[in-house]
Structure formats: C-alpha cells, structure tokens
Enzyme design. Sequence first.
Site, PDB file in Angstrom:
ATOM      1  N   GLU A 142      20.118  12.700 -29.932  1.00 38.58           N
ATOM      2  CA  GLU A 142      21.374  12.556 -29.174  1.00 38.58           C
ATOM      3  C   GLU A 142      21.682  13.928 -28.593  1.00 38.58           C
ATOM      4  O   GLU A 142      22.168  14.810 -29.300  1.00 38.58           O
ATOM      5  CB  GLU A 142      22.499  12.081 -30.107  1.00 38.58           C
ATOM      6  CG  GLU A 142      22.277  10.709 -30.723  1.00 38.58           C
ATOM      7  CD  GLU A 142      22.466   9.563 -29.725  1.00 38.58           C
ATOM      8  OE1 GLU A 142      23.111   9.788 -28.682  1.00 38.58           O
ATOM      9  OE2 GLU A 142      21.965   8.463 -29.980  1.00 38.58           O
ATOM     10  N   CYS A 202      30.023  15.965 -25.652  1.00 38.12           N
ATOM     11  CA  CYS A 202      28.741  15.755 -24.955  1.00 38.12           C
ATOM     12  C   CYS A 202      28.895  14.834 -23.754  1.00 38.12           C
ATOM     13  O   CYS A 202      28.158  14.957 -22.792  1.00 38.12           O
ATOM     14  CB  CYS A 202      27.714  15.200 -25.926  1.00 38.12           C
ATOM     15  SG  CYS A 202      28.269  13.708 -26.744  1.00 38.12           S
TER      16      CYS A 202
HETATM   17  P1  NAD Z   1      22.649  22.883 -31.477  1.00 41.18           P
HETATM   18  O1  NAD Z   1      21.470  22.221 -30.876  1.00 41.18           O
HETATM   19  O2  NAD Z   1      22.868  24.323 -31.209  1.00 41.18           O
HETATM   20  O3  NAD Z   1      22.624  22.768 -33.063  1.00 41.18           O
HETATM   21  C1  NAD Z   1      22.435  21.538 -33.715  1.00 41.18           C
HETATM   22  C2  NAD Z   1      21.827  21.817 -35.075  1.00 41.18           C
HETATM   23  O4  NAD Z   1      20.537  22.397 -34.930  1.00 41.18           O
HETATM   24  C3  NAD Z   1      22.621  22.743 -35.968  1.00 41.18           C
HETATM   25  O5  NAD Z   1      22.774  22.071 -37.212  1.00 41.18           O
HETATM   26  C4  NAD Z   1      21.774  23.981 -36.138  1.00 41.18           C
HETATM   27  O6  NAD Z   1      21.772  24.441 -37.471  1.00 41.18           O
HETATM   28  C5  NAD Z   1      20.380  23.543 -35.783  1.00 41.18           C
HETATM   29  N1  NAD Z   1      19.626  24.566 -35.055  1.00 41.18           N
HETATM   30  C6  NAD Z   1      20.113  25.369 -34.071  1.00 41.18           C
HETATM   31  N2  NAD Z   1      19.103  26.137 -33.569  1.00 41.18           N
HETATM   32  C7  NAD Z   1      17.986  25.793 -34.240  1.00 41.18           C
HETATM   33  C8  NAD Z   1      16.613  26.226 -34.161  1.00 41.18           C
HETATM   34  N3  NAD Z   1      16.204  27.124 -33.281  1.00 41.18           N
HETATM   35  N4  NAD Z   1      15.715  25.660 -35.013  1.00 41.18           N
HETATM   36  C9  NAD Z   1      16.103  24.726 -35.888  1.00 41.18           C
HETATM   37  N5  NAD Z   1      17.384  24.280 -36.001  1.00 41.18           N
HETATM   38  C10 NAD Z   1      18.302  24.810 -35.192  1.00 41.18           C
HETATM   39  O7  NAD Z   1      23.899  21.984 -31.034  1.00 41.18           O
HETATM   40  P2  NAD Z   1      25.440  22.253 -31.246  1.00 41.18           P
HETATM   41  O8  NAD Z   1      25.751  23.564 -30.605  1.00 41.18           O
HETATM   42  O9  NAD Z   1      25.860  22.010 -32.639  1.00 41.18           O
HETATM   43  O10 NAD Z   1      26.077  21.058 -30.369  1.00 41.18           O
HETATM   44  C11 NAD Z   1      26.230  21.165 -28.997  1.00 41.18           C
HETATM   45  C12 NAD Z   1      25.172  20.357 -28.265  1.00 41.18           C
HETATM   46  O11 NAD Z   1      25.078  19.064 -28.819  1.00 41.18           O
HETATM   47  C13 NAD Z   1      25.498  20.150 -26.811  1.00 41.18           C
HETATM   48  O12 NAD Z   1      24.333  20.279 -26.034  1.00 41.18           O
HETATM   49  C14 NAD Z   1      26.000  18.714 -26.767  1.00 41.18           C
HETATM   50  O13 NAD Z   1      25.877  18.085 -25.532  1.00 41.18           O
HETATM   51  C15 NAD Z   1      25.159  18.079 -27.803  1.00 41.18           C
HETATM   52  N6  NAD Z   1      25.815  16.887 -28.311  1.00 41.18           N
HETATM   53  C16 NAD Z   1      25.280  15.668 -28.071  1.00 41.18           C
HETATM   54  C17 NAD Z   1      25.915  14.537 -28.543  1.00 41.18           C
HETATM   55  C18 NAD Z   1      25.383  13.169 -28.306  1.00 41.18           C
HETATM   56  O14 NAD Z   1      25.851  12.253 -28.964  1.00 41.18           O
HETATM   57  N7  NAD Z   1      24.446  12.962 -27.414  1.00 41.18           N
HETATM   58  C19 NAD Z   1      27.083  14.661 -29.267  1.00 41.18           C
HETATM   59  C20 NAD Z   1      27.594  15.924 -29.508  1.00 41.18           C
HETATM   60  C21 NAD Z   1      26.934  17.031 -29.053  1.00 41.18           C
END
Ligand code: NAD
Length: 436
Positions: free
Chosen positions: A215, A249
Amino acid sequence: MSYPTPESIDAIFARQRAFFASRQTLDIRFRKLNLERLKAALVDHSEALYKALYDDLGKSREHVDMAEIGEVIHEIDFALAHLDEWAAPKEVPTPDLIAPSRCYVTQEPFGVTYIIGPFNYPLNLTLTPLIGAIVGGNTCIVKPSETTPRTSAVIEAIITQAFPPDYIAVVQGGREENTHLLSLAFDFIFFTGSPNVGKVVMQAAAVHLTPVVLELGGKCPLLVLPDADLDQVVEQVMFGKFMNSGQTCIAPDYLYAHTSVKDALLARLVEKIRQVLPEVGSTGKLVTSQQVARLQGLLASSAGKILVGGQADTEQRLFSATVVDRVQWDDALMAEELFGPILPVLTFDSTENAVDEINRYHPKPLALYVFSRNTQAATAIIDQVQSGDAQVNGVMVHAFSPYLPFGGVGASGMGEYHGHYSFLAFTHKKSVRIVG
Ligand code: NAD
C-alpha cells in the site's frame, strides 16, 4: 523505547510458526473471539490513544474517533458480521471434461504474516491490516512506525493485552529491525509506506517467494472541469488536502483546474483558508522537524507563486496551509509526493491534454478525483487514467467503505484490502476436486 535484538525477533517468529502449526487459528470461532478481544483492548486504550495521537501528530479527538479508532472498530464489526459467509467453502460447477466430480474453493490462511505500519494514520493503518490477518486465520508480527513512538507504544499495549505473542506480537523498531524481519521466511507481508521502501520490501520478499501487498503513495490529482461546483471543490480541498496536515496517502496532492475556472476557484479557496486555517498550526502537526524542512526546501525551489501560507515552525513541526499557483510539471513541488499542506496548482485547457499529462508525468496515482456536474464527462476521465481508486465530486472517504477494495496500482501499490478484500488478501484460494 528499546528495540529487540535479532535473536529475540527470531524467537518470536519460531514461536508463531509453532502456534500456526497447532491449527488453532483455523477455527472460525477462535478468529471471532480474537476480533472481540482486539476491539475490547482498543476501547480500553482509547484515552491513551487520544493523548498519544495528539502528541505524535496533533490529532484532535474528533479526527481520532473518525479516522483512527472509529474506522478500526467499524472494520472489526463488519468482519464479525461477515466472517462465516467469507470463510464458507464455495461450491463451483464442474465442467464435463473433469466430471463426474465435485469442486469447491476454500480460503486457506497463509501462515505467519508480517505487517509494517506507516506513521500517518499509525493506529488505523496498522490494526486494519491486522483484522485481515486475524480473519484469514494467520499469526502475525506487527511493526508499528518508529516515527510515532507514543502511538506505537499504545499499539503494543493493546496487542499485548489482547493476544499472546505466540499468536500476535508487536516488534518495535526502525530500519534495522525491519531489515532483520524482512530476512525471515514469512508466508505473507503487508506493507504500507513509501514506494522506495516498498521496493526494499518486495526485493526481500522475493528471496523467500513471499507474497506481498504493498500500500504505497504517490501524487493524487484533483481535476476541476469547467462546469464544476466551485464551492464543493473548495470544501473538499479543505477537508482532503489539509486534514492531518496533508499527511494522507489519498490526499489530493495537486489541483489541476481548467483555465476557465482556475482564478475564480483560487479566490474562493484562498479566502476560505484565511478564514478557517489562518495560523501556522491550523492543520495539525507534521510528524518530524525533518518533514517541515523538506517542505520548506521544496517551496523555496518552486517557481510557482505563493497565494497563501508558506509559513513554518520547524521546532513545533508546523506548516501553514499553502496554495501555490502557476506551477509547471517540472517544478520542485511536482517531483515527489508532497505529504504536507502545500497545494500546487496547474491548469489544463482540454480534458484530452489533462489525461495525457497525468498519464505522462505521474501515472497510476493511488486516487484520482474529478469534479464536474457532468457525471459522464467525469467518469470518461476516470476510464482513461489508471488509478488505485477514484471519486467524482468527493475525496478520500471511499476508503471508509468496507464494500470497496482499497489499494493502488503500479507505483501506488499492489493488492487491496478492507472488508471482504482483507480476508481475500490474507488467504490463499485453494481449489479442491473430489471424485466419488
Ligand atoms: P516509509 O516507507 O518511510 O516507512 C514505512 C516503514 O518502513 C517504517 O516502519 C520504517 O521503519 C520502514 N523503513 C523505512 N526505511 C526503510 C529501509 N530503508 N529499509 C527497511 N525498512 C525501512 O513510510 P512512512 O513515511 O511511514 O509513510 C509515508 C508513506 O506511506 C507515503 O508515501 C504514503 O503515501 C504512504 N502511505 C500509503 C498508504 C496506503 O494505504 N496506500 C497509507 C498511508 C501511507
């Protein structure tokens, strides 16, 4: 908050494997009982959640009731009402070629699953997938976002109250812990977050051929056709773009208006923002000071004209509701998903061009919003732009219907959930043929 060692994560994983092998999760009554437990624990922690979500993201009680706790409870109740029907094997016809025999499709749990939560709706987007894991009959390790530590601590308290860790456990952590978790041979991974980390998740899952639902995010356009009701557009932009300080999002990322209505629309929108969201903190808090600095950098690099807003308080994590006119596709504000309260405005002179440009510059958004009094004209655009979901004359709330699958396509994600689709996402469709 202290994070667990790789060895203790491995131990939880091994215990969940053993628990799944005990077959307790196959029992539909067991799954329902655990949905009830989750609901009770959630209600018990509601005061703690109001506080944590305020401290982490400046969320109001009304917002939490609607978009966090309320939405999760709604999904639990829907699942409780429908699980028997979802889980019943479905008889299908048998073609002559393989007759005589009886055929049916049954939904089998994947096994040990892993849910990675994002920061923006840290409760909803961590527990709603968990409902899918439970109804599907899986065990689950849940990693809430490290950037909302207070809410993540309450999520841990909820899950610890409701379940033994052999069945459902929280592992707190960031990138390092996630990297270790992703090295384990999970049977299914559900990730919500950015497209870049989505790629990391999918690469790690490929090693074990683990199926994933991703997602993700992207730039969701809001198109305004010449015959749109401009007051309705203003009302929906105020709600969709500025709720949770733009950190949604499916928030409209940019406004894409027909040249004939742009000026009239912006005059009303700017007036409304001055009335309703006048302060730098009016839209709530951004998750970190770094996010404020990122938005400041994008705004400073933009060649557009700021009509309202543009103020920031890095220390307090605040950014004012901002509208930037005369933005082009190559502008800094159009390079990446904004995830903040900045609304760039672009114009089009024909719907053909609008469709072509969206498909060229930011194809397959998570959501597409079209405003017009002519439903046929609006749905014609929806048919020509691939997107996760779409709305005519509304924004965001399609995500609140358990009857609608929620998910992206292409760079905005793969797979879908909510309601029955969560059950389908967390189970394998197993075909069974019986002779005799
Ligand atoms: P993110 O991708 O930065 O982080 C998500 C998770 O990934 C965190 O738990 C983090 O610990 C982990 N993570 C971060 N970098 C990593 C790496 N290099 N290697 C391994 N794990 C890693 O996302 P965020 O900042 O928490 O959320 C924002 C993003 O999520 C936006 O792009 C938003 O559009 C998206 N989003 C999508 C939905 C949906 O339902 N489609 C809903 C909410 C948010």
